[in-house]
Design an enzyme around this catalytic site. Structure first.
Site, PDB file in Angstrom:
ATOM      1  N   GLY A  33       0.853  -1.185   0.000  1.00  0.00           N
ATOM      2  CA  GLY A  33       0.000   0.000   0.000  1.00  0.00           C
ATOM      3  C   GLY A  33       0.883   1.227   0.000  1.00  0.00           C
ATOM      4  O   GLY A  33       2.025   1.172   0.450  1.00  0.00           O
ATOM      5  N   THR A  34       0.345   2.327  -0.508  1.00  0.00           N
ATOM      6  CA  THR A  34       1.215   3.487  -0.661  1.00  0.00           C
ATOM      7  C   THR A  34       0.775   4.682   0.185  1.00  0.00           C
ATOM      8  O   THR A  34       0.986   4.668   1.391  1.00  0.00           O
ATOM      9  CB  THR A  34       1.349   3.861  -2.141  1.00  0.00           C
ATOM     10  OG1 THR A  34       0.049   3.920  -2.722  1.00  0.00           O
ATOM     11  CG2 THR A  34       2.172   2.822  -2.869  1.00  0.00           C
ATOM     12  N   THR A  35       0.153   5.689  -0.378  1.00  0.00           N
ATOM     13  CA  THR A  35       0.122   7.002   0.279  1.00  0.00           C
ATOM     14  C   THR A  35      -1.104   7.214   1.174  1.00  0.00           C
ATOM     15  O   THR A  35      -2.240   6.998   0.750  1.00  0.00           O
ATOM     16  CB  THR A  35       0.172   8.100  -0.790  1.00  0.00           C
ATOM     17  OG1 THR A  35       1.285   7.840  -1.655  1.00  0.00           O
ATOM     18  CG2 THR A  35       0.354   9.461  -0.141  1.00  0.00           C
TER      19      THR A  35
ATOM     20  N   ALA B  90       3.443   4.627  -7.776  1.00  0.00           N
ATOM     21  CA  ALA B  90       2.827   3.648  -6.875  1.00  0.00           C
ATOM     22  C   ALA B  90       1.568   4.182  -6.197  1.00  0.00           C
ATOM     23  O   ALA B  90       0.879   3.433  -5.509  1.00  0.00           O
ATOM     24  CB  ALA B  90       3.835   3.223  -5.809  1.00  0.00           C
TER      25      ALA B  90
ATOM     26  N   LYS C 213      -7.099   1.188   2.575  1.00  0.00           N
ATOM     27  CA  LYS C 213      -5.924   1.388   3.425  1.00  0.00           C
ATOM     28  C   LYS C 213      -6.232   2.204   4.669  1.00  0.00           C
ATOM     29  O   LYS C 213      -5.341   2.466   5.468  1.00  0.00           O
ATOM     30  CB  LYS C 213      -4.819   2.094   2.640  1.00  0.00           C
ATOM     31  CG  LYS C 213      -4.475   1.464   1.307  1.00  0.00           C
ATOM     32  CD  LYS C 213      -3.461   2.319   0.568  1.00  0.00           C
ATOM     33  CE  LYS C 213      -3.321   1.876  -0.865  1.00  0.00           C
ATOM     34  NZ  LYS C 213      -2.448   2.788  -1.638  1.00  0.00           N
TER      35      LYS C 213
END
Length: 283
Positions: free
Chosen positions: A51-53, A226, A84
């Site tokens: 997972g990213t931001t 990403a 997320k």
């Protein structure tokens, strides 16, 4: 666990014990804790989706936590609609960046930890107590983090005693840091933080604060492969959790979509986003 032919729970499950569920689990079934698993050899960072931001920002009366929807595995988009951002309890939420599977598992353990404490103690943990419990869970994952399977959450909640929203960030060793006004974590965090610095004001209402975090996620997606931007064809938009003195709730997808559509409409005219004044004042 009950002995064969004996349906009764072991005595440890019936007597008053620690208010920490993870400590109880470490005593009774340590093999179930993520940190007790065998660590893979070498760097395993590209073996699982990431997972990213995640971004967070406070406003008078509360705090916003939001995340994009993309998960990546190397240079491949592993999932386009991953969640997320999760409620931790009534007055707090946690957003995850890093190894997705371990992060979701950590969130579930954290949710259980807070619920267990409330049942044992008959009251809820303070916001600092919740932040400290999450710090301990991250520290337990340190061996995995050293093999590339790091989990870096962003925690936000409403402090009912201080009557304000608060934000906490962490490093992979469990170090806990309180942030002022806004923060972001994940691969696109530097770009999101730049947008937040430019657009954030401390007098924003809920809608204005959500628009700022959506702008920040848009800028993160604009420069970080990403991080996923608003997916107009599939109508997939960021998950936004709003937490106030009345509790937390996930903003309706239609409301987030309306804000995202406004942001994208403005970007069609000015791709780099709204301009901030050079020397203070209101843009």
């Amino acid at each position: 666990m009950p002995h064969q032919g004996d349906s009764r729970l072991p005595a440890a499950y019936l007597r008053p014990g620690t208010s920490s569920f993870s400590d109880f689990l470490a005593d009774q079934a340590p093999g179930l804790l993520p940190g007790s698993r065998a660590v893979p050899q070498g760097n395993a960072g590209d073996l699982a989706p990431h997972g990213t931001t995640i971004v967070a920002a406070t406003f008078p009366g509360g705090v916003i936590l939001a995340g994009d929807r993309r998960a990546t595995m190397g240079n491949v988009i592993a999932q386009r609609d991953i969640q997320k951002v999760f409620p931790a309890d009534e007055f707090s939420a946690v957003g995850i960046a890093g190894t997705a599977g371990l992060a979701v598992e950590m969130v579930r353990l954290f949710q259980t930890e807070l619920e267990h404490y409330e049942k044992i103690e008959g009251t809820t943990l303070s916001i600092d107590g919740k932040a400290n419990r999450l710090s301990a869970l991250i520290r337990n994952n340190l061996a995995m983090a050293m093999q590339g399977l790091a989990v870096v959450p962003l925690f936000a909640g409403y402090d009912v005693l201080a009557d304000q929203g608060r934000i906490f960030s962490y490093d992979v060793t469990g170090g806990r840091y309180e942030e002022t006004a806004f923060h972001s974590v994940g691969s696109g965090s530097m770009f999101a933080r730049g947008a937040l610095k430019k657009l954030y004001r401390d007098d924003l209402d809920v809608t204005g604060c959500v628009e700022v975090v959506v702008q920040a996620l848009y800028d993160a997606a604009d420069d970080d492969s990403a991080t996923g931007g608003p997916d107009l064809t599939r109508r997939i938009f960021p998950v936004v959790q709003v937490i106030t003195a009345e509790g937390g709730y996930r903003m309706a997808d239609d409301d987030v979509a309306a804000i995202a559509d406004r942001v994208i409409g403005a970007r069609m005219v000015r791709p780099d986003g709204p301009a901030a004044p050079l020397t203070g004042g209101t843009p």
